[in-house]
Scaffold this motif. Structure first.
Motif, PDB file in Angstrom:
ATOM      1  N   VAL A   1     -69.063  62.097  -3.358  1.00  0.00           N
ATOM      2  CA  VAL A   1     -68.337  62.792  -2.095  1.00  0.00           C
ATOM      3  C   VAL A   1     -67.071  62.169  -1.492  1.00  0.00           C
ATOM      4  O   VAL A   1     -66.996  61.022  -1.206  1.00  0.00           O
ATOM      5  CB  VAL A   1     -69.245  62.490  -0.881  1.00  0.00           C
ATOM      6  N   LEU A   2     -66.236  62.646  -1.820  1.00  0.00           N
ATOM      7  CA  LEU A   2     -64.954  62.593  -1.673  1.00  0.00           C
ATOM      8  C   LEU A   2     -64.389  62.444  -0.302  1.00  0.00           C
ATOM      9  O   LEU A   2     -63.423  61.461   0.126  1.00  0.00           O
ATOM     10  CB  LEU A   2     -63.726  63.124  -2.648  1.00  0.00           C
ATOM     11  N   VAL A   3     -64.545  63.670   0.282  1.00  0.00           N
ATOM     12  CA  VAL A   3     -64.417  63.614   1.766  1.00  0.00           C
ATOM     13  C   VAL A   3     -65.292  64.271   2.543  1.00  0.00           C
ATOM     14  O   VAL A   3     -66.348  64.922   1.503  1.00  0.00           O
ATOM     15  CB  VAL A   3     -62.994  64.293   2.205  1.00  0.00           C
ATOM     16  N   PRO A   4     -65.577  64.435   3.707  1.00  0.00           N
ATOM     17  CA  PRO A   4     -66.797  65.206   4.348  1.00  0.00           C
ATOM     18  C   PRO A   4     -66.877  66.451   3.791  1.00  0.00           C
ATOM     19  O   PRO A   4     -66.041  67.413   3.609  1.00  0.00           O
ATOM     20  CB  PRO A   4     -66.533  65.317   5.700  1.00  0.00           C
ATOM     21  N   GLU A   5     -68.288  66.817   3.290  1.00  0.00           N
ATOM     22  CA  GLU A   5     -68.635  68.157   2.699  1.00  0.00           C
ATOM     23  C   GLU A   5     -67.926  68.336   1.240  1.00  0.00           C
ATOM     24  O   GLU A   5     -68.317  69.187   0.543  1.00  0.00           O
ATOM     25  CB  GLU A   5     -68.440  69.181   3.627  1.00  0.00           C
ATOM     26  N   ILE A   6     -67.114  67.509   0.705  1.00  0.00           N
ATOM     27  CA  ILE A   6     -66.440  68.014  -0.549  1.00  0.00           C
ATOM     28  C   ILE A   6     -66.905  66.844  -1.681  1.00  0.00           C
ATOM     29  O   ILE A   6     -66.557  65.692  -1.346  1.00  0.00           O
ATOM     30  CB  ILE A   6     -65.359  68.228  -0.426  1.00  0.00           C
TER      31      ILE A   6
ATOM     32  N   ALA B   1     -57.078  64.628  -5.205  1.00  0.00           N
ATOM     33  CA  ALA B   1     -57.101  63.436  -3.967  1.00  0.00           C
ATOM     34  C   ALA B   1     -55.670  63.758  -3.090  1.00  0.00           C
ATOM     35  O   ALA B   1     -55.662  63.912  -2.088  1.00  0.00           O
ATOM     36  CB  ALA B   1     -56.787  61.904  -4.549  1.00  0.00           C
ATOM     37  N   GLU B   2     -54.458  64.217  -3.827  1.00  0.00           N
ATOM     38  CA  GLU B   2     -53.452  64.693  -3.090  1.00  0.00           C
ATOM     39  C   GLU B   2     -53.645  66.108  -2.087  1.00  0.00           C
ATOM     40  O   GLU B   2     -53.097  66.040  -1.050  1.00  0.00           O
ATOM     41  CB  GLU B   2     -52.245  64.921  -4.217  1.00  0.00           C
ATOM     42  N   ILE B   3     -54.502  66.928  -2.919  1.00  0.00           N
ATOM     43  CA  ILE B   3     -54.696  68.108  -2.129  1.00  0.00           C
ATOM     44  C   ILE B   3     -55.787  67.989  -1.199  1.00  0.00           C
ATOM     45  O   ILE B   3     -55.440  68.348   0.211  1.00  0.00           O
ATOM     46  CB  ILE B   3     -55.520  69.306  -3.121  1.00  0.00           C
ATOM     47  N   LEU B   4     -56.606  67.030  -1.222  1.00  0.00           N
ATOM     48  CA  LEU B   4     -57.448  66.958  -0.215  1.00  0.00           C
ATOM     49  C   LEU B   4     -57.124  65.727   1.055  1.00  0.00           C
ATOM     50  O   LEU B   4     -57.651  65.607   1.943  1.00  0.00           O
ATOM     51  CB  LEU B   4     -58.940  66.156  -0.829  1.00  0.00           C
ATOM     52  N   ALA B   5     -55.883  65.124   0.642  1.00  0.00           N
ATOM     53  CA  ALA B   5     -55.285  64.211   1.633  1.00  0.00           C
ATOM     54  C   ALA B   5     -54.862  65.123   3.120  1.00  0.00           C
ATOM     55  O   ALA B   5     -54.994  64.709   3.916  1.00  0.00           O
ATOM     56  CB  ALA B   5     -54.230  63.617   1.238  1.00  0.00           C
TER      57      ALA B   5
ATOM     58  N   ASN C   1     -56.250  70.079   6.428  1.00  0.00           N
ATOM     59  CA  ASN C   1     -56.085  71.579   6.659  1.00  0.00           C
ATOM     60  C   ASN C   1     -56.718  72.205   5.522  1.00  0.00           C
ATOM     61  O   ASN C   1     -57.383  73.265   5.179  1.00  0.00           O
ATOM     62  CB  ASN C   1     -54.981  72.136   6.704  1.00  0.00           C
ATOM     63  N   ASN C   2     -56.489  71.567   3.933  1.00  0.00           N
ATOM     64  CA  ASN C   2     -56.867  72.008   2.796  1.00  0.00           C
ATOM     65  C   ASN C   2     -58.243  71.820   2.854  1.00  0.00           C
ATOM     66  O   ASN C   2     -59.011  72.622   2.364  1.00  0.00           O
ATOM     67  CB  ASN C   2     -56.143  71.257   1.641  1.00  0.00           C
ATOM     68  N   GLN C   3     -58.831  70.740   3.158  1.00  0.00           N
ATOM     69  CA  GLN C   3     -60.304  70.506   3.230  1.00  0.00           C
ATOM     70  C   GLN C   3     -60.905  71.582   3.970  1.00  0.00           C
ATOM     71  O   GLN C   3     -61.835  72.097   3.279  1.00  0.00           O
ATOM     72  CB  GLN C   3     -60.714  68.965   3.982  1.00  0.00           C
ATOM     73  N   ASN C   4     -60.580  71.977   5.143  1.00  0.00           N
ATOM     74  CA  ASN C   4     -61.168  72.777   6.035  1.00  0.00           C
ATOM     75  C   ASN C   4     -60.931  74.269   5.164  1.00  0.00           C
ATOM     76  O   ASN C   4     -62.003  75.206   5.136  1.00  0.00           O
ATOM     77  CB  ASN C   4     -60.767  72.958   7.268  1.00  0.00           C
ATOM     78  N   LEU C   5     -59.803  74.575   4.218  1.00  0.00           N
ATOM     79  CA  LEU C   5     -59.721  75.825   3.816  1.00  0.00           C
ATOM     80  C   LEU C   5     -60.784  75.884   2.577  1.00  0.00           C
ATOM     81  O   LEU C   5     -61.361  76.844   2.370  1.00  0.00           O
ATOM     82  CB  LEU C   5     -58.563  76.047   3.163  1.00  0.00           C
ATOM     83  N   PHE C   6     -60.839  74.951   1.789  1.00  0.00           N
ATOM     84  CA  PHE C   6     -62.057  74.619   0.877  1.00  0.00           C
ATOM     85  C   PHE C   6     -63.422  74.981   1.495  1.00  0.00           C
ATOM     86  O   PHE C   6     -64.191  75.827   1.078  1.00  0.00           O
ATOM     87  CB  PHE C   6     -62.187  73.379   0.191  1.00  0.00           C
TER      88      PHE C   6
END
Length: 148
Positions: A56-61, A116-120, A123-128
């Protein structure tokens, strides 16, 4: 690089799944294309059972993966978006999986850096997390890179 690896390996599921079923579902496109063997999927599940939710890299992803051990025949990646979160043994919930299979231990490093760059960007996290179509995922992945 991520978009090239993903190709047409996108799946969206409304089913209620266990985390093991979700791993299998995420891996299925790669198994069907002959990029991985069933043993690779088993290794990914075993790694999570032993090491917990390190994927799990960031919450929920999450980024499920394992060592190749000869079970990855072609470096590839798939994407799975779940309507219903799955919960890993240590309690972490996931709705988005980027399932990665790399033929060698270094082959995934560029992918990890790019992801990692994208998930930093939160907003991208939420879009995923809220995406419902392949086109939405590709739009996130194909955004111009920000220069710091």
């Amino acid at each position: 690089m991520i978009t090239e690896l993903l190709m047409d390996n996108f799946y969206f599921s409304d089913r209620q799944l266990s985390w093991q079923e979700a791993i299998c579902l995420a891996a299925n496109p790669l198994l069907n294309k002959g990029a991985i063997t069933q043993n690779y999927i088993n290794d990914v599940i075993k790694n999570i059972e032993i090491n917990g939710s390190y994927i799990v890299l960031v919450p929920e992803i999450a980024l499920p993966h394992a060592r190749s051990n000869g079970n990855v025949l072609q470096t590839a990646m798939s994407f799975l978006k779940l309507t219903h979160p799955v919960t890993f043994p240590d309690g972490m919930s996931v709705t988005v999986m980027f399932f990665l299979a790399s033929t060698d231990s270094d082959g995934h490093l560029d992918v990890l850096v790019e992801l990692a760059e994208i998930l930093a960007d939160k907003n991208n996290q939420n879009l995923f997390r809220t995406a419902k179509k392949q086109e939405q995922i590709l739009a996130i992945l194909n955004q111009p890179k920000q220069i710091a």
